[in-house]
Design a protein around this motif. Structure first.
Motif, mmCIF file in Angstrom:
data_model
loop_
_atom_site.group_PDB
_atom_site.id
_atom_site.type_symbol
_atom_site.label_atom_id
_atom_site.label_comp_id
_atom_site.label_asym_id
_atom_site.label_seq_id
_atom_site.Cartn_x
_atom_site.Cartn_y
_atom_site.Cartn_z
ATOM 1 N N THR A 86 0.833 -1.223 0.053
ATOM 2 C CA THR A 86 -0.087 -0.008 -0.045
ATOM 3 C C THR A 86 0.843 1.225 0.174
ATOM 4 O O THR A 86 0.494 2.293 -0.823
ATOM 5 C CB THR A 86 -1.147 -0.001 1.230
ATOM 6 O OG1 THR A 86 -1.568 -1.192 1.297
ATOM 7 C CG2 THR A 86 -1.678 1.114 1.243
ATOM 8 N N ARG A 87 1.983 1.276 0.866
ATOM 9 C CA ARG A 87 2.962 2.274 0.749
ATOM 10 C C ARG A 87 3.491 2.566 -0.474
ATOM 11 O O ARG A 87 3.714 3.650 -1.096
ATOM 12 C CB ARG A 87 4.047 2.249 1.802
ATOM 13 C CG ARG A 87 3.406 2.560 3.229
ATOM 14 C CD ARG A 87 4.870 2.658 4.269
ATOM 15 N NE ARG A 87 4.361 2.163 5.637
ATOM 16 C CZ ARG A 87 4.416 0.997 5.854
ATOM 17 N NH1 ARG A 87 5.133 -0.023 5.125
ATOM 18 N NH2 ARG A 87 3.945 0.264 7.091
ATOM 19 N N ARG A 88 4.015 1.450 -1.138
ATOM 20 C CA ARG A 88 4.524 1.711 -2.447
ATOM 21 C C ARG A 88 3.437 2.330 -3.608
ATOM 22 O O ARG A 88 3.985 3.090 -4.550
ATOM 23 C CB ARG A 88 4.972 0.194 -3.073
ATOM 24 C CG ARG A 88 6.582 -0.221 -2.379
ATOM 25 C CD ARG A 88 7.129 -1.369 -3.009
ATOM 26 N NE ARG A 88 6.234 -2.583 -2.233
ATOM 27 C CZ ARG A 88 5.977 -3.479 -2.747
ATOM 28 N NH1 ARG A 88 6.074 -3.779 -4.047
ATOM 29 N NH2 ARG A 88 5.535 -4.373 -1.909
ATOM 30 N N GLU A 89 2.499 1.808 -3.476
ATOM 31 C CA GLU A 89 1.309 2.294 -4.416
ATOM 32 C C GLU A 89 1.083 3.603 -4.189
ATOM 33 O O GLU A 89 0.899 4.452 -5.144
ATOM 34 C CB GLU A 89 0.093 1.423 -4.190
ATOM 35 C CG GLU A 89 -0.959 1.684 -5.268
ATOM 36 C CD GLU A 89 -2.235 0.832 -5.471
ATOM 37 O OE1 GLU A 89 -3.326 1.261 -5.272
ATOM 38 O OE2 GLU A 89 -1.961 -0.214 -6.009
ATOM 39 N N ALA A 90 0.678 4.100 -2.972
ATOM 40 C CA ALA A 90 0.754 5.533 -2.714
ATOM 41 C C ALA A 90 1.872 6.290 -3.188
ATOM 42 O O ALA A 90 1.751 7.367 -3.649
ATOM 43 C CB ALA A 90 0.594 5.637 -1.113
ATOM 44 N N ALA A 91 3.068 5.974 -2.933
ATOM 45 C CA ALA A 91 4.228 6.669 -3.546
ATOM 46 C C ALA A 91 4.305 6.674 -4.781
ATOM 47 O O ALA A 91 4.496 7.715 -5.431
ATOM 48 C CB ALA A 91 5.641 6.016 -2.881
ATOM 49 N N ASN A 92 3.873 5.834 -5.536
ATOM 50 C CA ASN A 92 3.902 5.667 -7.033
ATOM 51 C C ASN A 92 2.642 6.729 -7.619
ATOM 52 O O ASN A 92 3.274 7.574 -8.540
ATOM 53 C CB ASN A 92 3.440 4.358 -7.740
ATOM 54 C CG ASN A 92 4.668 3.298 -7.478
ATOM 55 O OD1 ASN A 92 5.844 3.899 -7.327
ATOM 56 N ND2 ASN A 92 4.651 1.991 -7.514
ATOM 57 N N GLU A 93 1.584 6.812 -7.031
ATOM 58 C CA GLU A 93 0.464 7.656 -7.201
ATOM 59 C C GLU A 93 1.068 9.042 -7.167
ATOM 60 O O GLU A 93 0.983 10.246 -7.828
ATOM 61 C CB GLU A 93 -0.495 7.475 -6.436
ATOM 62 C CG GLU A 93 -1.432 6.043 -7.126
ATOM 63 C CD GLU A 93 -1.820 5.933 -8.427
ATOM 64 O OE1 GLU A 93 -2.339 7.230 -8.877
ATOM 65 O OE2 GLU A 93 -1.620 5.047 -9.098
ATOM 66 N N ALA A 94 1.685 9.344 -5.832
ATOM 67 C CA ALA A 94 2.218 10.796 -5.554
ATOM 68 C C ALA A 94 3.320 11.120 -6.679
ATOM 69 O O ALA A 94 3.319 12.330 -7.147
ATOM 70 C CB ALA A 94 2.902 10.754 -4.209
ATOM 71 N N ARG A 95 4.005 10.221 -7.066
ATOM 72 C CA ARG A 95 5.027 10.691 -7.956
ATOM 73 C C ARG A 95 4.253 10.915 -9.339
ATOM 74 O O ARG A 95 4.782 11.864 -10.101
ATOM 75 C CB ARG A 95 5.945 9.396 -7.938
ATOM 76 C CG ARG A 95 7.462 9.425 -8.807
ATOM 77 C CD ARG A 95 8.342 8.394 -8.809
ATOM 78 N NE ARG A 95 8.519 7.568 -7.350
ATOM 79 C CZ ARG A 95 8.093 6.456 -7.123
ATOM 80 N NH1 ARG A 95 7.589 5.750 -7.994
ATOM 81 N NH2 ARG A 95 8.225 6.066 -5.958
ATOM 82 N N LYS A 96 3.479 10.119 -9.644
ATOM 83 C CA LYS A 96 2.706 10.434 -11.036
ATOM 84 C C LYS A 96 2.287 11.924 -10.969
ATOM 85 O O LYS A 96 2.099 12.626 -11.815
ATOM 86 C CB LYS A 96 1.719 9.225 -11.105
ATOM 87 C CG LYS A 96 2.129 7.976 -11.559
ATOM 88 C CD LYS A 96 1.218 6.997 -11.887
ATOM 89 C CE LYS A 96 1.668 5.560 -12.320
ATOM 90 N NZ LYS A 96 0.690 4.652 -12.137
ATOM 91 N N ARG A 97 1.614 12.196 -9.826
ATOM 92 C CA ARG A 97 0.841 13.430 -9.913
ATOM 93 C C ARG A 97 1.783 14.736 -9.877
ATOM 94 O O ARG A 97 1.497 15.602 -10.500
ATOM 95 C CB ARG A 97 0.091 13.666 -8.266
ATOM 96 C CG ARG A 97 -1.298 12.918 -8.352
ATOM 97 C CD ARG A 97 -2.236 13.234 -7.216
ATOM 98 N NE ARG A 97 -1.390 13.056 -5.779
ATOM 99 C CZ ARG A 97 -1.309 12.052 -5.013
ATOM 100 N NH1 ARG A 97 -2.187 10.905 -5.630
ATOM 101 N NH2 ARG A 97 -0.700 11.660 -3.970
ATOM 102 N N ASN A 98 2.912 14.294 -9.066
ATOM 103 C CA ASN A 98 4.031 15.370 -9.204
ATOM 104 C C ASN A 98 4.678 15.615 -10.621
ATOM 105 O O ASN A 98 5.268 16.768 -10.985
ATOM 106 C CB ASN A 98 5.282 15.057 -8.021
ATOM 107 C CG ASN A 98 4.770 15.378 -6.920
ATOM 108 O OD1 ASN A 98 3.712 15.912 -6.547
ATOM 109 N ND2 ASN A 98 5.335 14.685 -5.821
ATOM 110 N N GLU A 99 4.590 14.474 -11.452
ATOM 111 C CA GLU A 99 5.222 14.678 -12.837
ATOM 112 C C GLU A 99 4.475 15.564 -13.823
ATOM 113 O O GLU A 99 4.783 15.862 -14.759
ATOM 114 C CB GLU A 99 5.610 13.348 -13.218
ATOM 115 C CG GLU A 99 6.481 12.446 -12.794
ATOM 116 C CD GLU A 99 6.861 11.059 -13.031
ATOM 117 O OE1 GLU A 99 5.969 10.536 -13.994
ATOM 118 O OE2 GLU A 99 7.704 10.513 -12.460
ATOM 119 N N LYS A 100 3.262 15.672 -13.440
ATOM 120 C CA LYS A 100 2.149 16.382 -14.238
ATOM 121 C C LYS A 100 2.122 17.665 -14.266
ATOM 122 O O LYS A 100 2.560 18.510 -13.608
ATOM 123 C CB LYS A 100 0.544 15.681 -13.881
ATOM 124 C CG LYS A 100 0.561 14.335 -14.318
ATOM 125 C CD LYS A 100 -1.110 14.054 -14.197
ATOM 126 C CE LYS A 100 -1.232 12.511 -14.488
ATOM 127 N NZ LYS A 100 -2.526 12.020 -14.344
#
Length: 100
Positions: A86-100
């Motif tokens: 769950t932590r890894r998935e949340a970090a991936n989602e945060a990374r994706k949001r920051n890239e936009k």
């Protein structure tokens, strides 16, 4: 996708599926897909007196859109692994949001 992968690990375990119409069905999980469509075998209804017409049913296919909860056996849940995923998935989602 995390939860889909998690449910795949529960195949051949007994689970209880609570439907949106309050029926609870216990059975052996045989398949699950990304939409939470579930196939159970060797089922029993938790409140059989309330739903006697389901006592003759042994296998069911449950459409994911009618599932309220899936109750899992405590022994089948690896909490540290689930927390880490769950932590890894949340970090991936945060990374994706920051890239936009």
């Amino acid at each position: 996708m995390l939860f889909f992968s998690f449910f795949k690990t529960l195949i051949d375990h007994e689970v209880t599926v609570e439907l949106k119409n309050d029926i609870q069905i216990r059975g052996t999980l045989k398949s699950v897909d990304q939409y939470l469509n579930i196939k159970l075998e060797n089922i029993s209804v938790v409140q059989e007196i309330k739903y006697p017409h389901l006592s003759a049913v042994k296998n069911v296919f449950i459409r994911g859109s009618v599932v309220r909860y899936v109750h899992l056996p405590a022994a089948a849940v690896d909490v540290p692994l689930l927390e880490d995923a769950t932590r890894r998935e949340a970090a991936n989602e945060a990374r994706k949001r920051n890239e936009k």
